[in-house]
Design an enzyme around this catalytic site. Structure first.
Site, PDB file in Angstrom:
ATOM      1  N   GLU A  60       2.861  -4.604   7.395  1.00 27.73           N
ATOM      2  CA  GLU A  60       3.535  -4.328   6.116  1.00 27.73           C
ATOM      3  C   GLU A  60       4.469  -5.465   5.691  1.00 27.73           C
ATOM      4  O   GLU A  60       4.557  -5.791   4.511  1.00 27.73           O
ATOM      5  CB  GLU A  60       4.300  -3.009   6.216  1.00 27.73           C
ATOM      6  CG  GLU A  60       3.351  -1.820   6.339  1.00 27.73           C
ATOM      7  CD  GLU A  60       4.063  -0.479   6.391  1.00 27.73           C
ATOM      8  OE1 GLU A  60       3.364   0.546   6.280  1.00 27.73           O
ATOM      9  OE2 GLU A  60       5.305  -0.437   6.546  1.00 27.73           O
ATOM     10  N   TYR A  95      -1.526   1.328   1.262  1.00 26.53           N
ATOM     11  CA  TYR A  95      -1.675   2.691   1.788  1.00 26.53           C
ATOM     12  C   TYR A  95      -3.118   2.964   2.255  1.00 26.53           C
ATOM     13  O   TYR A  95      -3.536   4.121   2.273  1.00 26.53           O
ATOM     14  CB  TYR A  95      -1.271   3.712   0.718  1.00 26.53           C
ATOM     15  CG  TYR A  95       0.232   3.946   0.641  1.00 26.53           C
ATOM     16  CD1 TYR A  95       0.949   4.439   1.731  1.00 26.53           C
ATOM     17  CD2 TYR A  95       0.945   3.693  -0.531  1.00 26.53           C
ATOM     18  CE1 TYR A  95       2.323   4.662   1.660  1.00 26.53           C
ATOM     19  CE2 TYR A  95       2.318   3.915  -0.608  1.00 26.53           C
ATOM     20  CZ  TYR A  95       2.998   4.397   0.493  1.00 26.53           C
ATOM     21  OH  TYR A  95       4.355   4.628   0.433  1.00 26.53           O
ATOM     22  N   LYS A 130      11.200   3.218  -3.584  1.00 29.02           N
ATOM     23  CA  LYS A 130      10.046   3.605  -4.405  1.00 29.02           C
ATOM     24  C   LYS A 130      10.446   3.766  -5.882  1.00 29.02           C
ATOM     25  O   LYS A 130      11.645   3.852  -6.208  1.00 29.02           O
ATOM     26  CB  LYS A 130       9.452   4.905  -3.843  1.00 29.02           C
ATOM     27  CG  LYS A 130       8.865   4.747  -2.432  1.00 29.02           C
ATOM     28  CD  LYS A 130       8.171   6.036  -1.998  1.00 29.02           C
ATOM     29  CE  LYS A 130       7.571   5.917  -0.607  1.00 29.02           C
ATOM     30  NZ  LYS A 130       6.799   7.121  -0.231  1.00 29.02           N
ATOM     31  N   ASN A 180       9.522  10.562  -2.768  1.00 30.65           N
ATOM     32  CA  ASN A 180      10.525  10.712  -1.709  1.00 30.65           C
ATOM     33  C   ASN A 180      11.364   9.456  -1.472  1.00 30.65           C
ATOM     34  O   ASN A 180      11.886   9.236  -0.392  1.00 30.65           O
ATOM     35  CB  ASN A 180       9.860  11.211  -0.417  1.00 30.65           C
ATOM     36  CG  ASN A 180       8.780  10.283   0.067  1.00 30.65           C
ATOM     37  OD1 ASN A 180       8.566   9.217  -0.510  1.00 30.65           O
ATOM     38  ND2 ASN A 180       8.104  10.665   1.139  1.00 30.65           N
TER      39      ASN A 180
HETATM   40  P1  GDP Z   1       5.867   8.850   5.617  1.00 34.24           P
HETATM   41  O1  GDP Z   1       5.511   7.973   6.787  1.00 34.24           O
HETATM   42  O2  GDP Z   1       7.006   9.789   5.910  1.00 34.24           O
HETATM   43  O3  GDP Z   1       6.105   8.050   4.339  1.00 34.24           O
HETATM   44  O4  GDP Z   1       4.641   9.826   5.320  1.00 34.24           O
HETATM   45  P2  GDP Z   1       3.050   9.574   5.324  1.00 34.24           P
HETATM   46  O5  GDP Z   1       2.705   8.240   5.928  1.00 34.24           O
HETATM   47  O6  GDP Z   1       2.421  10.791   5.886  1.00 34.24           O
HETATM   48  O7  GDP Z   1       2.683   9.542   3.763  1.00 34.24           O
HETATM   49  C1  GDP Z   1       2.847   8.391   2.978  1.00 34.24           C
HETATM   50  C2  GDP Z   1       3.420   8.802   1.644  1.00 34.24           C
HETATM   51  O8  GDP Z   1       2.461   9.640   0.967  1.00 34.24           O
HETATM   52  C3  GDP Z   1       4.675   9.694   1.705  1.00 34.24           C
HETATM   53  O9  GDP Z   1       5.858   8.955   1.881  1.00 34.24           O
HETATM   54  C4  GDP Z   1       4.629  10.396   0.373  1.00 34.24           C
HETATM   55  O10 GDP Z   1       5.078   9.554  -0.699  1.00 34.24           O
HETATM   56  C5  GDP Z   1       3.121  10.639   0.210  1.00 34.24           C
HETATM   57  N1  GDP Z   1       2.718  11.961   0.748  1.00 34.24           N
HETATM   58  C6  GDP Z   1       2.699  12.362   2.045  1.00 34.24           C
HETATM   59  N2  GDP Z   1       2.239  13.630   2.168  1.00 34.24           N
HETATM   60  C7  GDP Z   1       1.940  14.032   0.902  1.00 34.24           C
HETATM   61  C8  GDP Z   1       1.421  15.250   0.373  1.00 34.24           C
HETATM   62  O11 GDP Z   1       1.124  16.213   1.095  1.00 34.24           O
HETATM   63  N3  GDP Z   1       1.243  15.296  -0.983  1.00 34.24           N
HETATM   64  C9  GDP Z   1       1.551  14.245  -1.809  1.00 34.24           C
HETATM   65  N4  GDP Z   1       1.365  14.374  -3.135  1.00 34.24           N
HETATM   66  N5  GDP Z   1       2.052  13.072  -1.329  1.00 34.24           N
HETATM   67  C10 GDP Z   1       2.255  12.967   0.005  1.00 34.24           C
END
Ligand code: GDP
Length: 138
Positions: free
Chosen positions: A127, A50, A10, A113
């Protein structure tokens, strides 16, 4: 059975010059890098990628972050690539990620992250095809 997953380094990790360390770690952990490119995502591409999160409160912030600088998209291959890459990445929130995981080492916050990884075979198929035509996967 060999499996493929999509990874994205990222914009935060790219900005901090962690590309080389992350690629070396993939090779060290037995992933074969079978496709890769540096890209500046358009807002449309980030929103499409996304789309499952479009109702989430952090969607606008997440997509703006993903277009804040270049990313590196990768296709990684190994046995159990999807699960093994999720383990190597660590928890979404770097503060809760396992020691030595990529997000623990290189992530700054739950949003910034460092790494994306596909979370299921269906997602991986979508993807990988989102960023790579078959002719660019070796
Ligand atoms: P992943 O599968 O671990 O990447 O997590 P998710 O699919 O739940 O979320 C996609 C991406 O959205 C994450 O990798 C973070 O960059 C972002 N994200 C997830 N949860 C949060 C949150 O609570 N707040 C914010 N600002 N970003 C989030």
């Amino acid at each position: 059975m060999l499996e493929r997953t999509l990874a994205i380094i990222k914009p935060d990790a790219f900005r901090k010059n962690h590309l080389g360390a992350i690629l070396a770690r993939y090779e060290h952990e037995g992933f074969r890098i079978c496709a890769g490119k540096i890209k500046f995502l358009s807002l449309r591409e980030a929103e499409g990628f996304y789309h499952v999160h479009r109702e989430r409160p952090f969607f606008a912030s997440l997509t703006q972050f993903m277009i804040s600088g270049p990313v590196m998209t990768l296709v990684l291959e190994k046995k159990n690539a999807i699960t093994d890459h999720r383990t190597l990445m660590g928890a979404t929130d770097p503060a809760k990620a396992e020691p030595n995981s990529l997000r623990k080492l290189y992530g700054a916050s739950i949003e910034e992250n460092a790494i994306h990884g596909s979370d299921s075979p269906e997602t991986a198929r979508f993807e990988i095809a989102y960023f790579f035509p078959a002719s660019e996967i070796f």
